[in-house]
Design an enzyme around this catalytic site. Structure first.
Site, PDB file in Angstrom:
ATOM      1  N   HIS A   1      13.438 -17.424 -31.593  1.00  0.00           N
ATOM      2  CA  HIS A   1      13.593 -17.449 -30.145  1.00  0.00           C
ATOM      3  C   HIS A   1      12.232 -17.560 -29.458  1.00  0.00           C
ATOM      4  CE1 HIS A   1      15.805 -16.382 -26.387  1.00  0.00           C
ATOM      5  NE2 HIS A   1      14.597 -15.969 -26.033  1.00  0.00           N
ATOM      6  N   GLU A   2      11.338 -16.661 -29.782  1.00  0.00           N
ATOM      7  CA  GLU A   2      10.027 -16.663 -29.122  1.00  0.00           C
ATOM      8  C   GLU A   2       9.208 -17.890 -29.516  1.00  0.00           C
ATOM      9  OE1 GLU A   2       9.661 -14.812 -26.653  1.00  0.00           O
ATOM     10  OE2 GLU A   2      11.288 -13.420 -27.099  1.00  0.00           O
ATOM     11  N   HIS A   5      10.197 -20.716 -27.231  1.00  0.00           N
ATOM     12  CA  HIS A   5       9.504 -20.666 -25.935  1.00  0.00           C
ATOM     13  C   HIS A   5       8.087 -21.216 -26.067  1.00  0.00           C
ATOM     14  CE1 HIS A   5      12.486 -18.515 -23.646  1.00  0.00           C
ATOM     15  NE2 HIS A   5      12.435 -17.433 -24.404  1.00  0.00           N
ATOM     16  N   ASP A  77      16.373 -14.980 -19.744  1.00  0.00           N
ATOM     17  CA  ASP A  77      15.985 -16.385 -19.563  1.00  0.00           C
ATOM     18  C   ASP A  77      17.042 -17.108 -18.740  1.00  0.00           C
ATOM     19  OD1 ASP A  77      13.790 -15.927 -21.277  1.00  0.00           O
ATOM     20  OD2 ASP A  77      14.954 -16.520 -23.036  1.00  0.00           O
TER      21      ASP A  77
END
Length: 173
Positions: A1-2, A5, A77
């Protein structure tokens, strides 16, 4: 996930510069976060806002492509994406939809305030916001597919170090 980003932010032209990414859980319920250095600009174009929306969707897109599923990790988000999309339509006249057009209906924050537009206009705003976010998500999925190896490298670096900064991203990508 990170990592999603981080990679989305790196390759999107108008995204804010990445400062740090961590997978260390925080007390506010976040399991990790990406921190950006806001660009010192007072005005943003439609393209710039859409890039920021895509960057925010990068985490969910990376989850979907990596695991074939998504988690609740993107809830904040998605809240921000929704606010940006409706802000573009409602506040800045950037809908791209002739039904809403060059009108602005900024919110005052007063919960008792009646909205100054019809149900039909509200429906047009809802439809345009969904269309805008869906297009941004497809664009982000395409970027994550194209940069899959970069996402993997950043994710592995995060697993090893837990927190990485701009210089780490530069060396990884």
């Amino acid at each position: 996930h990170e990592a999603g980003h981080a990679v989305a932010g790196w390759f999107l032209e108008h995204a804010d510069p990445l400062l740090k990414v961590t997978i260390v859980p925080r007390g506010n319920g976040a399991l990790g976060f990406a921190q950006y250095l806001p660009k010192e600009i007072a005005l943003r174009t439609r393209e710039q806002i859409v890039d920021v929306i895509c960057m925010a969707l990068g985490g969910r897109a990376a989850e979907e492509l990596t695991f074939g599923n998504v988690t609740t990790g993107a809830s904040d988000d998605l809240r921000r994406v929704t606010q940006m999309a409706y802000g573009m339509i409602r506040d800045y006249g950037m809908s791209g939809n002739a039904r809403v057009g060059q009108l602005a209906f900024p919110q005052s924050g007063d919960p008792m305030e009646q909205r100054p537009y019809s149900d039909a206009t509200a429906q047009a705003m809802d439809e345009e916001a969904k269309k805008m976010v869906d297009a941004a998500y497809e664009r982000t999925l395409d970027l994550m597919r194209e940069k899959k190896s970069e996402v993997t490298v950043v994710a592995e670096m995060l697993l090893e170090k837990e927190t990485i900064n701009h210089d780490d991203i530069v060396s990884a990508i």
